[in-house]
Design an enzyme around this catalytic site. Structure first.
Site, PDB file in Angstrom:
ATOM      1  N   LYS A  53     -11.191   6.205   9.421  1.00 53.13           N
ATOM      2  CA  LYS A  53     -10.971   4.768   9.635  1.00 53.13           C
ATOM      3  C   LYS A  53      -9.948   4.537  10.745  1.00 53.13           C
ATOM      4  O   LYS A  53     -10.101   3.622  11.559  1.00 53.13           O
ATOM      5  CB  LYS A  53     -10.539   4.107   8.315  1.00 53.13           C
ATOM      6  N   GLN A  97      -7.219   2.459  -0.096  1.00 60.07           N
ATOM      7  CA  GLN A  97      -8.286   3.445  -0.291  1.00 60.07           C
ATOM      8  C   GLN A  97      -8.495   3.723  -1.783  1.00 60.07           C
ATOM      9  O   GLN A  97      -7.532   3.995  -2.510  1.00 60.07           O
ATOM     10  CB  GLN A  97      -7.931   4.746   0.457  1.00 60.07           C
ATOM     11  N   ASP A 120     -12.170  -4.961   3.195  1.00 57.24           N
ATOM     12  CA  ASP A 120     -13.144  -4.165   2.436  1.00 57.24           C
ATOM     13  C   ASP A 120     -14.132  -5.072   1.710  1.00 57.24           C
ATOM     14  O   ASP A 120     -15.183  -4.613   1.267  1.00 57.24           O
ATOM     15  CB  ASP A 120     -12.421  -3.302   1.386  1.00 57.24           C
TER      16      ASP A 120
END
Ligand code: NAP
Length: 284
Positions: A53, A97, A120
């Site tokens: 990422k 995460q 997200d």
């Protein structure tokens, strides 16, 4: 005739180029889009994902920071850090995460992220916005699948779309997106009776389960579009999806490969969401 491939590598490359272009335009106006990534613990897969990422962001001109925290970090400390990032106008996107260590409540952690920075798309506010058709952030994997369907000119109106899997991050949002495009949607899951009878009726199948060879050629209508979200390992340890690729490609009209299908699209859509968060912050 074997199915045509939907090439996630090529399509994600185009999307990244567009992100780079729009990012350069924002930077020319003095705005540096920034993504803050929080990693708790030392899960090896999470370590790889977060490094990807950062790399993807840097390559497109976005700024990404990766904060590593020990596995025994108290939840309160993580929440406090998220609140600091929420209040920082230089940060446009925040990503925690997953999975988190067991002592943390992932829902509580995710819902501490400001919805305007939820790149997200996992926040309950993002899920709610999707449900009622309001602007929000789309979860990256279903968002990427929709881009693939758009890229092949798939008109979903009146089509029967079957989504296999009902997770909050893939299956359910995928079904909502297909519904928004006027498909007739069936959601299947582990308690679905006679999965094959349902998938055989589908014009579009999205497999998001996590079981290799879940979808075989006899379960697919000739000409159907097959999107394989699954990520599994075969006996040789190589990455494979939920779809028996070699069999299904003889029947389907279009098919995504694994690797090189949904995976790169998921990565690209995080960049899109981060850029959009920065653009929206300027518009406010
Ligand atoms: P998940 O939370 O484990 O959900 C899996 C879903 O599959 C559940 O809804 C489950 O049903 C259903 N299921 C299990 N066995 C089934 C069966 N025999 N028939 C029909 N449905 C069945 O997984 P996820 O997070 O949605 O991820 C799904 C897969 O996609 C995984 O392989 C994951 O690694 C992969 N993935 C890939 C990407 C990418 O970028 N390529 C991104 C995210 C996820 P129940 O609800 O009844 O248990």
């Amino acid at each position: 005739m074997p199915a045509q491939l939907i090439d996630g590598n090529a399509l994600s490359k185009q999307i990244r180029a567009e992100v780079a272009h729009r990012t350069a335009a924002l930077k020319a106006r003095g705005v540096q889009p920034k993504l803050a990534i929080l990693l708790v613990g030392d899960d090896p897969a999470s370590d790889v994902y977060t490094r990807h990422k950062v790399k993807d962001s840097t390559e497109t001109g976005l700024l990404a920071t990766l904060e590593r925290h020990p596995a025994d970090l108290p939840e309160a400390a993580l929440l406090a850090r998220i609140r600091e990032l929420n209040a920082d106008p230089a940060v446009h996107g925040i990503l925690v995460q997953l999975p988190l260590p067991r002592h943390m409540d992932a829902s509580h952690v995710i819902e501490t992220i400001a919805p305007a920075k939820d790149v997200d798309g996992f926040h309950i506010a993002s899920a709610g916005a999707l449900m009622v058709g309001r602007p929000g952030f789309l979860p990256c994997t279903p968002y990427g699948c929709m881009k693939m369907l758009d890229a092949i000119g798939c008109d979903l109106r009146g089509k029967h779309a079957v989504v296999i899997g009902r997770s909050n991050i893939v299956g359910k949002p995928m079904a909502m997106l297909l519904l928004q495009r006027h498909a007739t949607v069936t959601i299947c899951h582990s308690a679905t009776a006679n999965l094959a009878a349902i998938t055989r009726q589908a014009d579009v199948i999205v497999a998001a389960v996590g079981k290799r060879n879940l979808l075989t050629a006899d379960m697919v209508k000739p000409g159907a579009v097959v999107i394989d979200v699954g990520m599994n390992r075969n006996d040789a340890g190589a990455l494979c999806g939920d779809v028996d690729f070699e069999g299904v490609r003889q029947v389907a009209g279009w098919i995504t490969p694994v690797p090189g299908g949904v995976g790169p699209m998921t990565r690209a859509m995080l960049l899109v969401n981060t850029l959009e968060a920065a653009e929206r912050a300027q518009a406010d």
